[in-house]
Write a protein that holds these residues in place. Structure first.
Motif, mmCIF file in Angstrom:
data_model
loop_
_atom_site.group_PDB
_atom_site.id
_atom_site.type_symbol
_atom_site.label_atom_id
_atom_site.label_comp_id
_atom_site.label_asym_id
_atom_site.label_seq_id
_atom_site.Cartn_x
_atom_site.Cartn_y
_atom_site.Cartn_z
ATOM 1 N N THR A 59 0.852 -1.185 0.000
ATOM 2 C CA THR A 59 0.000 0.000 0.000
ATOM 3 C C THR A 59 0.883 1.228 0.000
ATOM 4 O O THR A 59 1.855 1.308 0.754
ATOM 5 C CB THR A 59 -0.909 0.011 1.244
ATOM 6 N N HIS A 60 0.548 2.163 -0.862
ATOM 7 C CA HIS A 60 1.191 3.474 -0.894
ATOM 8 C C HIS A 60 0.059 4.493 -0.974
ATOM 9 O O HIS A 60 -0.684 4.510 -1.947
ATOM 10 C CB HIS A 60 2.120 3.627 -2.108
ATOM 11 N N GLY A 61 -0.056 5.313 0.062
ATOM 12 C CA GLY A 61 -1.143 6.282 0.098
ATOM 13 C C GLY A 61 -2.478 5.556 0.064
ATOM 14 O O GLY A 61 -2.718 4.625 0.830
ATOM 15 N N ALA A 62 -3.346 5.960 -0.866
ATOM 16 C CA ALA A 62 -4.681 5.371 -0.982
ATOM 17 C C ALA A 62 -4.705 4.144 -1.876
ATOM 18 O O ALA A 62 -5.744 3.510 -2.027
ATOM 19 C CB ALA A 62 -5.651 6.424 -1.532
ATOM 20 N N ALA B 107 1.713 8.730 -4.149
ATOM 21 C CA ALA B 107 1.599 8.873 -2.687
ATOM 22 C C ALA B 107 2.503 9.982 -2.185
ATOM 23 O O ALA B 107 2.111 10.774 -1.314
ATOM 24 C CB ALA B 107 1.930 7.551 -1.999
ATOM 25 N N GLN C 73 4.048 4.764 -5.626
ATOM 26 C CA GLN C 73 4.916 5.491 -4.694
ATOM 27 C C GLN C 73 4.983 6.970 -5.050
ATOM 28 O O GLN C 73 4.913 7.832 -4.171
ATOM 29 C CB GLN C 73 6.322 4.901 -4.712
ATOM 30 N N THR D 79 0.968 13.336 -3.093
ATOM 31 C CA THR D 79 -0.180 13.632 -2.213
ATOM 32 C C THR D 79 0.294 14.051 -0.833
ATOM 33 O O THR D 79 -0.270 14.962 -0.223
ATOM 34 C CB THR D 79 -1.089 12.392 -2.106
ATOM 35 N N ALA D 80 1.353 13.438 -0.325
ATOM 36 C CA ALA D 80 1.877 13.763 0.999
ATOM 37 C C ALA D 80 2.431 15.187 1.049
ATOM 38 O O ALA D 80 2.337 15.861 2.069
ATOM 39 C CB ALA D 80 2.946 12.765 1.404
#
Length: 179
Positions: free
Chosen positions: A17-20, A173, A170, A176-177
């Motif tokens: 999982t990376h982010g959503a 994510a 990746q 988004t971060a």
């Protein structure tokens, strides 16, 4: 005598999982290539009817419970997780030759559009749509379900496909971060 242990193509790698976004393996019971002989479309339709399936139109797939039939080319489809016997079609067991990955979560279409030369937004590629398209340098069958994308690749390319898809996951994510 040694005992052989059957392993899936991506055993030990999933899920990530990376982010959503989440990437996992879909374990297929069987994959049967179905190619109706010339003039045998009605006989094949009759053979598929007890399964609750019909031969798919180009660039589509259909599910009936855990069974699936997906268009894979002109006059060819893959019947997944089902057994079929009919003299009206060429049937080839492809079970050991394919692997299936599932990418789900918000932004799955954006991640895959970095790898596929296709518009994968839901308005252009809705659920029930399938495409035989290159995943970078690999042949693949891409399907959009109600909640995810499922990607079939040759078993020998499964880990390469896994790493190809993990990269955009990746990067999205991380973007988004920061935002």
């Amino acid at each position: 005598m040694p005992k052989l242990i059957a392993k899936t193509p991506l055993a030990g790698l999933w899920p990530i999982t990376h982010g959503a976004l989440s990437l996992s393996e879909v374990v297929l019971d069987s994959v049967l290539s179905l190619a109706p002989f010339r003039g045998q479309d009605k006989a094949v339709a009759k053979a598929l009817k007890p399964l609750g399936l019909a031969f798919p139109a180009p660039n589509t797939f259909a599910d009936k419970g855990h069974l699936r039939i997906v268009w894979t080319g002109r006059d060819q489809a893959f019947l997944i997780n089902a057994v079929l016997e009919t003299p009206a079609a060429a049937l080839t067991d492809q079970s050991d030759g394919w692997a299936c990955l599932r990418l789900e979560g918000a932004g799955a279409d954006a991640a895959l559009m970095r790898l596929y030369p296709l518009d994968l937004r839901e308005s252009a590629f809705p659920p029930g749509r399938a495409a035989r398209a290159p995943l970078n340098h690999m042949a693949s069958i891409l399907m959009r379900t109600e909640t995810a994308f499922e990607i079939m690749v040759f078993r020998s390319m499964a880990q390469s496909a896994w790493h190809e898809i993990a990269g955009p996951m990746q990067r999205l994510a991380a973007r988004t971060a920061i935002a």
